[in-house]
Design a protein around this motif. Structure first.
Motif, short mmCIF file in Angstrom:
data_model
loop_
_atom_site.label_atom_id
_atom_site.label_comp_id
_atom_site.label_asym_id
_atom_site.label_seq_id
_atom_site.Cartn_x
_atom_site.Cartn_y
_atom_site.Cartn_z
N LEU A 23 0.99 -1.25 0.12
CA LEU A 23 -0.09 0.12 -0.07
C LEU A 23 0.78 1.17 -0.02
CD1 LEU A 23 -2.51 1.56 0.67
CD2 LEU A 23 -2.26 0.99 2.91
N HIS B 219 -3.82 -10.48 2.91
CA HIS B 219 -4.47 -9.44 2.01
C HIS B 219 -4.22 -8.19 2.82
CE1 HIS B 219 -6.75 -13.06 0.36
NE2 HIS B 219 -6.94 -12.39 -0.36
N GLY B 220 -3.77 -7.17 2.15
CA GLY B 220 -3.70 -5.90 2.60
C GLY B 220 -2.19 -5.46 2.85
N PRO B 221 -1.65 -4.50 3.59
CA PRO B 221 -2.77 -3.85 4.06
C PRO B 221 -3.59 -2.66 3.33
CG PRO B 221 -0.62 -2.69 4.37
CD PRO B 221 -0.58 -4.08 3.89
N MET B 222 -4.87 -2.36 3.83
CA MET B 222 -5.71 -1.57 3.07
C MET B 222 -5.90 -0.14 3.70
SD MET B 222 -8.47 -4.71 2.14
CE MET B 222 -7.74 -5.55 3.70
N GLN B 223 -6.13 0.78 3.07
CA GLN B 223 -6.35 2.00 3.99
C GLN B 223 -7.77 2.24 3.89
OE1 GLN B 223 -4.30 5.41 2.35
NE2 GLN B 223 -4.92 6.84 4.34
N LEU C 293 -5.56 1.51 8.83
CA LEU C 293 -4.95 0.43 7.92
C LEU C 293 -5.55 -0.81 8.67
CD1 LEU C 293 -1.01 1.07 8.34
CD2 LEU C 293 -2.47 1.88 6.57
N THR D 101 -5.57 -5.07 7.77
CA THR D 101 -4.77 -6.28 7.18
C THR D 101 -5.51 -7.73 7.72
OG1 THR D 101 -2.82 -4.85 7.52
CG2 THR D 101 -2.55 -7.19 7.19
N GLN E 12 -11.20 -7.16 1.40
CA GLN E 12 -10.81 -5.77 0.22
C GLN E 12 -11.53 -4.62 0.73
OE1 GLN E 12 -11.99 -6.86 -3.53
NE2 GLN E 12 -11.66 -4.90 -4.43
N ALA E 13 -10.89 -3.50 0.62
CA ALA E 13 -11.34 -2.20 1.00
C ALA E 13 -11.97 -1.55 -0.20
CB ALA E 13 -10.19 -1.17 1.56
N VAL F 231 -14.61 -2.02 4.49
CA VAL F 231 -14.01 -3.64 4.18
C VAL F 231 -15.09 -4.50 3.94
CG1 VAL F 231 -12.19 -5.10 4.85
CG2 VAL F 231 -11.57 -2.87 5.35
#
Length: 391
Positions: free
Chosen positions: A266, A303-307, A312, A314, A366-367, A372
């Motif tokens: 990310l 999967h991730g990290p996603m913002q 964050l 994860t 998934q973001a 999420v």
């Protein structure tokens, strides 16, 4: 025109049943491990996305002809509002751009769908992929200005590995570029082209006209690519996070890891965040490559990290498909982590167990939009945004 199949109608029912936060226990026991807005019964979901206009769409890997390759969902309830189906064949995740969703199927079909109305804008043949291994539809089409770049690459020698460029307007083929090896992870998009990681340890940059601008030998399989501001970031089995100049392919810096990377790094304005198979989430300074912080997690990051806002998210564990001869490997336990961007761990949520049995095990996170989504074997969960932002 959009179609509503019998299974689609059942999906509507499932969405309505699960549309009230906290009702996950209707078929399971106890409360879900994290507050959720709704659960809906899209079987084998592949991905979700939101458009700039706020439309929520989802795809499905399911090979059955009457399960959607793309579906529109009510973001408030999870109710299915329209579906687009194609012939029988496993389906890819969806790519989204300019108000449309794009996906491919092993039925040798690619579709472009209006994400607001569910109308099929165009549909075109895409051969050969029908007899290939499932990995051939693992990656989503990549919108790139007036064209879509479609990654087609299995892990066996049963299909030509290639990047196909098609016109966004009508699906006409603009180019077919053969790859010298299978993709090792999802390509990353820049304003000028696509960065493609290969299982033989090479990474190449293909511009939007099909010209190969550069090829870089890294020497080990590579992860999915995160790209921003002229730099591509990817993890390598050399136990490094690499920052590559997308203009030249030169290595700007190398960050030290302790294992390989499965997920896409990310990239934000100041940091690059990467989760490794070494059970660790790390943040690196985007300019210097110096490690800023790390946190040891309970399993390999898949999967991730996603913002999400300023936090964050994860996911560790679950069943992960590794490109190459290793195949799919189960990692246990499955757990969701929430961090502040300074590395402070806010929350860790175990996701194994009965409260999620209505949808089966968690396969991915998934973001999209403000929150999420969790993809289960048999359904899709929307996590309540406040479960992340107010934790």
């Amino acid at each position: 025109m959009p179609s509503m199949t019998r299974r689609g109608a059942l999906g509507v029912l499932a969405g309505a049943v699960g549309g009230t936060a906290g009702c996950a226990g209707l078929r399971g026991e106890g409360s879900p491990p994290i507050q959720r807005s709704w659960y809906t019964g899209i079987r084998d979901p592949s991905s979700v996305a939101t458009t700039g206009a706020g439309h929520l769409i989802a795809g499905s890997h399911s090979p059955f002809r009457d399960r959607p390759i793309v579906a529109g969902l009510d973001i408030r309830t999870g109710e299915t509002t329209w579906t687009v189906t194609v012939a029988k064949g496993e389906k890819s995740p969806i790519g989204v751009g300019n108000g449309r969703a794009y996906a491919i199927s092993k039925a040798e079909t690619m579709v472009a769908v209006d994400a607001a109305m569910g109308d099929t804008v165009w549909q075109r043949p895409l051969a050969p992929i029908d007899d290939a291994d499932p990995g051939v539809v693992e990656f989503a089409p990549i919108p790139l200005d007036d064209r879509i770049v479609v990654p087609i690459s299995g892990t066996e020698d049963d299909v030509p590995d290639r990047l196909v460029g098609v016109a966004r307007a009508d699906g006409e083929t603009l180019f077919t570029h053969p790859l010298p090896a299978s993709l090792s992870g999802a390509p990353g998009a820049t304003s000028g082209g696509v960065v493609a990681p290969l299982v033989d340890g090479r990474v190449l940059f293909l511009d939007r006209t099909e010209a190969v601008e550069w090829t870089r030998e890294i020497g080990a399989p590579l992860s999915a690519v995160g790209a921003a501001d002229g730099t591509a970031y990817l993890g390598a089995a050399t136990e490094e996070l690499l920052a590559l100049d997308t203009a030249t392919g030169s290595v700007a810096w190398r960050g030290s890891l302790a294992n390989t990377v499965f997920a896409r790094p990310l990239v934000t304005e100041e940091r690059v965040y990467v989760g490794g198979a070494d059970y660790t989430l790390r943040a690196f300074d985007v300019a210097s490559g110096q490690q800023v912080w790390r946190d040891d997690l309970g399993n390999a990051v898949t999967h991730g990290p996603m913002q999400v806002g300023d936090r964050l998210v994860t996911l560790v564990g679950g069943t992960h498909r590794i490109r190459g001869p290793s195949g799919s490997i189960p990692f246990s336990p499955t757990e969701l982590y929430i961090h502040e961007q300074d590395g402070t761990r806010v929350r860790a949520v175990p996701l194994d167990g009965r409260p999620f049995e209505d949808g089966g095990s968690v396969e991915w996170a998934q973001a999209a939009g403000e929150t999420v989504y969790l993809g289960h074997t048999f359904g899709l969960t929307r996590i309540a945004p406040e479960a992340i932002t107010d934790a």
